[in-house]
Design an enzyme around this catalytic site. Sequence first.
Site, PDB file in Angstrom:
ATOM      1  N   MET A   1       1.764  -4.974  -4.364  1.00  0.00           N
ATOM      2  CA  MET A   1       0.559  -5.446  -5.019  1.00  0.00           C
ATOM      3  C   MET A   1      -0.639  -5.352  -4.090  1.00  0.00           C
ATOM      4  O   MET A   1      -1.704  -5.779  -4.466  1.00  0.00           O
ATOM      5  CB  MET A   1       0.736  -6.888  -5.479  1.00  0.00           C
ATOM      6  CG  MET A   1       1.639  -6.999  -6.668  1.00  0.00           C
ATOM      7  SD  MET A   1       1.592  -8.552  -7.582  1.00  0.00           S
ATOM      8  CE  MET A   1       1.261  -9.802  -6.401  1.00  0.00           C
ATOM      9  N   LEU A   4      -1.254  -5.109   2.269  1.00  0.00           N
ATOM     10  CA  LEU A   4      -0.163  -4.477   3.007  1.00  0.00           C
ATOM     11  C   LEU A   4       0.005  -5.089   4.390  1.00  0.00           C
ATOM     12  O   LEU A   4      -0.950  -5.535   5.015  1.00  0.00           O
ATOM     13  CB  LEU A   4      -0.402  -2.973   3.134  1.00  0.00           C
ATOM     14  CG  LEU A   4      -0.492  -2.184   1.827  1.00  0.00           C
ATOM     15  CD1 LEU A   4      -0.566  -0.692   2.110  1.00  0.00           C
ATOM     16  CD2 LEU A   4       0.657  -2.477   0.890  1.00  0.00           C
ATOM     17  N   HIS A   5       1.243  -5.085   4.860  1.00  0.00           N
ATOM     18  CA  HIS A   5       1.613  -5.678   6.136  1.00  0.00           C
ATOM     19  C   HIS A   5       2.753  -4.868   6.741  1.00  0.00           C
ATOM     20  O   HIS A   5       3.126  -3.815   6.214  1.00  0.00           O
ATOM     21  CB  HIS A   5       2.008  -7.145   5.935  1.00  0.00           C
ATOM     22  CG  HIS A   5       2.983  -7.343   4.817  1.00  0.00           C
ATOM     23  ND1 HIS A   5       4.286  -6.907   4.872  1.00  0.00           N
ATOM     24  CD2 HIS A   5       2.816  -7.881   3.591  1.00  0.00           C
ATOM     25  CE1 HIS A   5       4.896  -7.190   3.739  1.00  0.00           C
ATOM     26  NE2 HIS A   5       4.016  -7.783   2.938  1.00  0.00           N
ATOM     27  N   HIS A   8       5.537  -3.574   4.447  1.00  0.00           N
ATOM     28  CA  HIS A   8       5.208  -2.377   3.671  1.00  0.00           C
ATOM     29  C   HIS A   8       5.257  -1.137   4.558  1.00  0.00           C
ATOM     30  O   HIS A   8       5.719  -0.071   4.125  1.00  0.00           O
ATOM     31  CB  HIS A   8       3.823  -2.514   3.035  1.00  0.00           C
ATOM     32  CG  HIS A   8       3.745  -3.611   2.041  1.00  0.00           C
ATOM     33  ND1 HIS A   8       2.978  -4.729   2.242  1.00  0.00           N
ATOM     34  CD2 HIS A   8       4.349  -3.782   0.836  1.00  0.00           C
ATOM     35  CE1 HIS A   8       3.100  -5.536   1.202  1.00  0.00           C
ATOM     36  NE2 HIS A   8       3.935  -4.981   0.338  1.00  0.00           N
TER      37      HIS A   8
END
Length: 194
Positions: A1, A4-5, A8
């Site tokens: 969704m 991002l981190h 991801h």
Amino acid sequence: MGALHAGHESLITHARAECGVVVVSIYVNPLQFGPAEDYRAYPRTLEADAERARAAGAGALFVPRDEEIHVAGHRTWVEVQGMQDVLCGRSRPGHFRGVTTVVAKLFAIVQPEVACSGEKDAQQVCIIRRMVRDLHEEIRIVSCPTASTSTWWRRRCACGGRTKSASSAECSGGPGSCGWRAATTTMKRPPFHF
């Protein structure tokens, strides 16, 4: 969704090892938010997300607008009965119906061969695998090890857009800890590139 981190990034890296072109879809799905969850407050960091996805090796970013996903007055839903109303679904009625409806639409648009999702979202992975099987889709769903952040409570609930501002109580199994995270996909023919 979106939002991002490192989790991801690890999905993108895994997808790159398996396939040629990796497409990252980012869509903040209003259908998976419950009445007590604030859809408008969900982090939207598209510029940073695009850079992070590119740096991790994504070949394309698919960021549809609401009207590209939901036809005005849509009445069609995708449900995986018997799997969506237990575990996390028990405390989030309608959540997985919203997830599967949008994931089915994303799969129809993007036409992936493989879709990767974090093991942290185990119930969601099982539901999506069943949906793919039941709809005769030729998509391989891959669950990947979950990447964690550095603080103790974030490690406990792993990475997630919602956990960027979550408390330890929220991450210990509250309703916000069981959401879908953007999955990476590889496509038969990518429609959008960086």
